[in-house]
Design an enzyme around this catalytic site. Structure first.
Site, PDB file in Angstrom:
ATOM      1  N   ASP A   1      -0.461   7.137  -8.554  1.00  0.00           N
ATOM      2  CA  ASP A   1      -0.859   5.837  -9.095  1.00  0.00           C
ATOM      3  C   ASP A   1      -0.915   5.958 -10.611  1.00  0.00           C
ATOM      4  O   ASP A   1      -0.929   7.076 -11.145  1.00  0.00           O
ATOM      5  CB  ASP A   1      -2.238   5.415  -8.549  1.00  0.00           C
ATOM      6  CG  ASP A   1      -2.403   3.899  -8.467  1.00  0.00           C
ATOM      7  OD1 ASP A   1      -2.487   3.262  -9.533  1.00  0.00           O
ATOM      8  OD2 ASP A   1      -2.453   3.369  -7.351  1.00  0.00           O
TER       9      ASP A   1
ATOM     10  N   ASN B   1       4.852   2.362  -1.919  1.00  0.00           N
ATOM     11  CA  ASN B   1       3.944   1.227  -1.794  1.00  0.00           C
ATOM     12  C   ASN B   1       3.627   0.543  -3.112  1.00  0.00           C
ATOM     13  O   ASN B   1       3.261  -0.631  -3.136  1.00  0.00           O
ATOM     14  CB  ASN B   1       2.642   1.720  -1.131  1.00  0.00           C
ATOM     15  CG  ASN B   1       1.503   0.735  -1.272  1.00  0.00           C
ATOM     16  OD1 ASN B   1       1.479  -0.299  -0.609  1.00  0.00           O
ATOM     17  ND2 ASN B   1       0.551   1.047  -2.140  1.00  0.00           N
TER      18      ASN B   1
ATOM     19  N   TYR C   1       9.352 -11.573  -7.667  1.00  0.00           N
ATOM     20  CA  TYR C   1       8.697 -10.837  -6.586  1.00  0.00           C
ATOM     21  C   TYR C   1       9.511 -10.945  -5.294  1.00  0.00           C
ATOM     22  O   TYR C   1       9.787  -9.942  -4.624  1.00  0.00           O
ATOM     23  CB  TYR C   1       7.286 -11.375  -6.382  1.00  0.00           C
ATOM     24  CG  TYR C   1       6.453 -10.597  -5.399  1.00  0.00           C
ATOM     25  CD1 TYR C   1       5.688  -9.512  -5.817  1.00  0.00           C
ATOM     26  CD2 TYR C   1       6.424 -10.938  -4.045  1.00  0.00           C
ATOM     27  CE1 TYR C   1       4.916  -8.788  -4.910  1.00  0.00           C
ATOM     28  CE2 TYR C   1       5.661 -10.220  -3.143  1.00  0.00           C
ATOM     29  CZ  TYR C   1       4.907  -9.151  -3.578  1.00  0.00           C
ATOM     30  OH  TYR C   1       4.151  -8.431  -2.679  1.00  0.00           O
TER      31      TYR C   1
ATOM     32  N   LYS D   1      11.483  -7.942  -3.312  1.00  0.00           N
ATOM     33  CA  LYS D   1      11.122  -7.588  -1.941  1.00  0.00           C
ATOM     34  C   LYS D   1      12.299  -7.755  -0.977  1.00  0.00           C
ATOM     35  O   LYS D   1      12.444  -6.985  -0.025  1.00  0.00           O
ATOM     36  CB  LYS D   1       9.916  -8.423  -1.492  1.00  0.00           C
ATOM     37  CG  LYS D   1       8.638  -8.129  -2.267  1.00  0.00           C
ATOM     38  CD  LYS D   1       8.205  -6.671  -2.160  1.00  0.00           C
ATOM     39  CE  LYS D   1       6.879  -6.405  -2.839  1.00  0.00           C
ATOM     40  NZ  LYS D   1       6.438  -4.993  -2.704  1.00  0.00           N
TER      41      LYS D   1
ATOM     42  N   ILE E   1      -2.474  -9.802   2.237  1.00  0.00           N
ATOM     43  CA  ILE E   1      -3.511  -8.841   2.610  1.00  0.00           C
ATOM     44  C   ILE E   1      -4.643  -8.932   1.578  1.00  0.00           C
ATOM     45  O   ILE E   1      -4.393  -9.106   0.384  1.00  0.00           O
ATOM     46  CB  ILE E   1      -2.947  -7.412   2.646  1.00  0.00           C
ATOM     47  CG1 ILE E   1      -1.696  -7.356   3.542  1.00  0.00           C
ATOM     48  CG2 ILE E   1      -4.004  -6.424   3.143  1.00  0.00           C
ATOM     49  CD1 ILE E   1      -1.913  -7.746   4.984  1.00  0.00           C
TER      50      ILE E   1
ATOM     51  N   THR F   1      -6.411  -7.555  -0.742  1.00  0.00           N
ATOM     52  CA  THR F   1      -6.418  -6.395  -1.628  1.00  0.00           C
ATOM     53  C   THR F   1      -6.720  -6.838  -3.051  1.00  0.00           C
ATOM     54  O   THR F   1      -6.782  -8.041  -3.335  1.00  0.00           O
ATOM     55  CB  THR F   1      -5.040  -5.691  -1.622  1.00  0.00           C
ATOM     56  OG1 THR F   1      -4.098  -6.536  -2.323  1.00  0.00           O
ATOM     57  CG2 THR F   1      -4.540  -5.436  -0.205  1.00  0.00           C
TER      58      THR F   1
END
Length: 246
Positions: free
Chosen positions: A34, A87, A153, A157, A186, A188
């Site tokens: 990260d 991810n 985006y 994807k 999600i 997050t």
């Protein structure tokens, strides 16, 4: 997962952190990657305190040399690379196409799509030396449909799905399985900037009546990383509370 080594990018929070915890519980050697050094190291400390095996390696996934260094770190530290979870990603600029800045477009494509190519390039090279492995690319429901205001985006994807399918065709015969996971919205940190009204609108888009949980997505990632999914490759797996069924 005992004695298996896994890299998880974007591993300091959200879906990535949930996957880190789950792989660690199952006995894997986990490399947490990260740009968030503070939370990445905190997560590693948490895993080690529970007798798990984990290390942190700071990586900007949009820089190919850093992705190469990440794979080298995993192999140097644990001897091999068996599983990779690509991810890391950003939401990026939210604008209609005519209003979107070139810089906003380029940043999202760099972080969300170019990074996947860099990851595959170096991860596959390492796995070929082992005789195989499994790669899980995190895309989105927006890898299957469009979403107004999210051109970069959605394009990135969609691109991940194409990369996944192509890589699977190229390397399945060499015992490297490559699949994509497409989460719905999600709960997050990526959604933290949204107003309560916007969150309510997102919830309403999911027939199941709620946002997803990171832990639910992590279970699918774990399955795809494991030998339990040994006949699965080149596939796109939505996990979206019914979003794409509408």
């Amino acid at each position: 997962m005992k004695d298996k080594t896994v890299i998880i990018t974007g591993g300091a929070s959200g879906i990535g952190a949930a996957a880190v915890r789950l792989f660690a519980i199952e006995g894997a050697n986990v490399v947490v990657s990260d740009i968030d050094t503070l939370n990445g190291n905190k997560l590693v400390e948490e895993i080690r305190a529970a007798d798990g095996i984990a290390s942190f390696f700071k990586t900007d996934v949009s820089i190919p040399e850093e992705m190469e260094a990440l794979v080298k770190f995993a192999v140097d530290t644990y001897g091999r690379l068996d599983i990779a979870v690509n991810n890391a990603g950003i939401g990026g600029e939210q604008s209609p196409i005519a209003d979107m800045s070139v810089e906003g477009w380029q940043k999202v494509i760099s972080v969300n799509l170019n990074s996947l190519f860099y990851g595959l390039k170096y991860q596959i090279s390492a796995m070929l030396k082992n005789g195989g492995g499994s790669i899980v690319n995190i895309t989105s429901i927006l890898g299957a449909v469009g979403f107004a205001g999210s051109a970069a985006y959605s394009a990135a994807k969609h691109g991940i799905v194409g990369l996944t399918q192509t890589a699977a065709l190229e390397y399945s015969a060499k015992n490297i399985r490559i699949n994509a996971v497409g989460p719905g919205f999600i709960d997050t940190p990526l959604l933290d900037a949204l107003s309560p009204e916007m969150k309510s609108q997102l919830i309403a888009m999911h027939p199941i009546g709620r946002l997803g949980k990171s832990e639910e997505v992590a279970e699918l990632i774990l399955w795809l990383g494991s030998e339990k999914s040994s006949f699965a490759t080149g596939s796109y797996y939505p996990i979206d509370g019914g979003y794409l069924s509408k």
